[in-house]
Design an enzyme around this catalytic site. Structure first.
Site, PDB file in Angstrom:
ATOM      1  N   ASP A 194      -3.953   3.053  -9.526  1.00 45.63           N
ATOM      2  CA  ASP A 194      -2.728   2.582 -10.167  1.00 45.63           C
ATOM      3  C   ASP A 194      -1.913   1.855  -9.089  1.00 45.63           C
ATOM      4  OD1 ASP A 194      -1.631   4.567  -8.618  1.00 45.63           O
ATOM      5  OD2 ASP A 194      -1.120   5.889 -10.301  1.00 45.63           O
ATOM      6  N   GLY A 228       0.239   2.942  -7.025  1.00 47.82           N
ATOM      7  CA  GLY A 228       0.696   3.754  -5.894  1.00 47.82           C
ATOM      8  C   GLY A 228      -0.348   3.878  -4.798  1.00 47.82           C
ATOM      9  N   ILE A 288      -3.104  -2.125  -0.455  1.00 46.71           N
ATOM     10  CA  ILE A 288      -2.663  -1.710  -1.783  1.00 46.71           C
ATOM     11  C   ILE A 288      -2.829  -2.898  -2.720  1.00 46.71           C
ATOM     12  CG2 ILE A 288      -0.723  -0.835  -3.141  1.00 46.71           C
ATOM     13  CD1 ILE A 288      -1.765   1.070  -0.956  1.00 46.71           C
ATOM     14  N   ASN A 306     -11.290   3.697  -6.671  1.00 43.72           N
ATOM     15  CA  ASN A 306     -11.171   3.762  -5.213  1.00 43.72           C
ATOM     16  C   ASN A 306     -11.812   5.055  -4.728  1.00 43.72           C
ATOM     17  OD1 ASN A 306     -10.048   3.049  -2.564  1.00 43.72           O
ATOM     18  ND2 ASN A 306      -8.685   4.802  -2.874  1.00 43.72           N
ATOM     19  N   THR A 307     -12.366   4.994  -3.517  1.00 40.12           N
ATOM     20  CA  THR A 307     -12.836   6.217  -2.891  1.00 40.12           C
ATOM     21  C   THR A 307     -11.940   6.531  -1.697  1.00 40.12           C
ATOM     22  OG1 THR A 307     -14.684   7.329  -1.813  1.00 40.12           O
ATOM     23  CG2 THR A 307     -14.598   4.944  -1.558  1.00 40.12           C
ATOM     24  N   HIS A 308     -11.595   7.817  -1.576  1.00 40.66           N
ATOM     25  CA  HIS A 308     -10.618   8.228  -0.559  1.00 40.66           C
ATOM     26  C   HIS A 308     -11.131   9.484   0.151  1.00 40.66           C
ATOM     27  CE1 HIS A 308      -6.694   8.675   1.302  1.00 40.66           C
ATOM     28  NE2 HIS A 308      -6.787   9.970   1.048  1.00 40.66           N
ATOM     29  N   ARG A 353       3.235 -11.408  -0.591  1.00 42.16           N
ATOM     30  CA  ARG A 353       2.220 -10.449  -1.043  1.00 42.16           C
ATOM     31  C   ARG A 353       1.759 -10.803  -2.463  1.00 42.16           C
ATOM     32  NH1 ARG A 353       0.070  -5.828   1.898  1.00 42.16           N
ATOM     33  NH2 ARG A 353      -1.020  -4.675   0.270  1.00 42.16           N
TER      34      ARG A 353
HETATM   35  C1  GRF Z   1     -14.195   5.676   3.665  1.00 41.42           C
HETATM   36  O1  GRF Z   1     -14.106   7.002   4.120  1.00 41.42           O
HETATM   37  C2  GRF Z   1     -13.087   5.338   2.721  1.00 41.42           C
HETATM   38  O2  GRF Z   1     -12.775   6.348   1.835  1.00 41.42           O
HETATM   39  C3  GRF Z   1     -11.964   5.113   3.700  1.00 41.42           C
HETATM   40  O3  GRF Z   1     -12.553   4.368   4.735  1.00 41.42           O
HETATM   41  C4  GRF Z   1     -13.936   4.679   4.793  1.00 41.42           C
HETATM   42  C5  GRF Z   1     -14.691   3.394   4.621  1.00 41.42           C
HETATM   43  O4  GRF Z   1     -15.986   3.500   5.095  1.00 41.42           O
HETATM   44  N1  GRF Z   1     -10.831   4.506   3.084  1.00 41.42           N
HETATM   45  P1  GRF Z   1     -17.054   2.327   4.886  1.00 41.42           P
HETATM   46  O5  GRF Z   1     -16.372   1.013   5.268  1.00 41.42           O
HETATM   47  O6  GRF Z   1     -17.493   2.328   3.466  1.00 41.42           O
HETATM   48  O7  GRF Z   1     -18.162   2.662   5.836  1.00 41.42           O
END
Ligand code: GRF
Length: 209
Positions: free
Chosen positions: A143, A145, A96, A109-111, A69
């Site tokens: 970070d 995690g 990760i 990051n978007t979650h 990794r």
């Molecule tokens: C998003 O909801 C993101 O937060 C999640 O996976 C999705 C990715 O969508 N981890 P895309 O590939 O940007 O269409």
């Protein structure tokens, strides 16, 4: 696009609709940024096709192609470094990130949940299974995690009767794309200050009481 436009490297693993939202946003010069490269952990995904269509260079490093990794982390960091980003955006990147990437660059990051609820790869499924009536999305600094870094911004999405994972995720993603573009734009234009777990736009903010 001006020479001083901020440089973004965007990491993807799937359909890349968040990447597309960023590509569309940076097409407007006032946004003040350009996507200089797209990185992925797998081949054959729509996210890479979007990069190709936009004329943005892309690279792929699959974890399974490396002995460790750590070696993967090193290769990913080297490819990102070549593109000299001001900010790395993890937009649906399902790995990760390791210390070499995280110590070299700020990464957001978007979650698809309201963290700290439902971290991990199945956030939408987990929220539905728990029975929450409101979930949403979070943009946060990364970070070491799993979805644990300081929160920058969040937006709520109601769970509707009859929702399944797909319908709820699609509604979240519509909101998520707007939030990601807004947050990235503000970070690039105003800067961001991280104090412990708190993130402020700009650099003039007074210490919290
Ligand atoms: C998003 O909801 C993101 O937060 C999640 O996976 C999705 C990715 O969508 N981890 P895309 O590939 O940007 O269409």
């Amino acid at each position: 696009m001006s020479q001083s436009a901020a440089r973004l490297v965007v990491l993807v693993s799937g359909s890349g609709t968040n990447l597309q939202a960023l590509l569309d946003a940076v097409a407007e010069p006032a946004f003040g940024a350009r996507v200089v490269a797209v990185g992925a952990d797998r081949d054959g995904i729509e996210g890479l096709a979007r990069a190709e269509r936009a004329g943005v260079p892309w690279f792929v490093h699959r974890v399974s192609d490396f002995a460790t990794r750590d070696a993967w982390d090193e290769a990913l960091a080297a490819s990102i470094t070549e593109h000299k980003p001001d900010l790395v955006v993890s937009a649906g990147f399902m790995k990760i990130l390791g210390p070499r990437v995280l110590t070299a660059f700020p990464v957001v990051n978007t979650h698809p949940s309201l963290l700290p609820a439902f971290p991990g790869a199945h956030a939408v499924r987990d929220a539905l299974a728990y029975g929450v009536r409101v979930t949403g999305c979070t943009v946060h600094f990364v970070d070491g995690g799993v979805d644990t870094g300081p929160v920058i911004a969040q937006r709520a999405v109601a769970v509707e009767d009859g929702d399944d994972e797909h319908s709820l995720h699609e509604r979240i993603k519509t909101v998520e794309r707007g939030l990601l573009v807004e947050v990235v734009g503000r970070l690039l234009r105003e800067g961001g200050t991280v104090r412990g777990r708190h993130v402020y736009f700009g650099s003039q903010r007074k210490d919290p009481q």
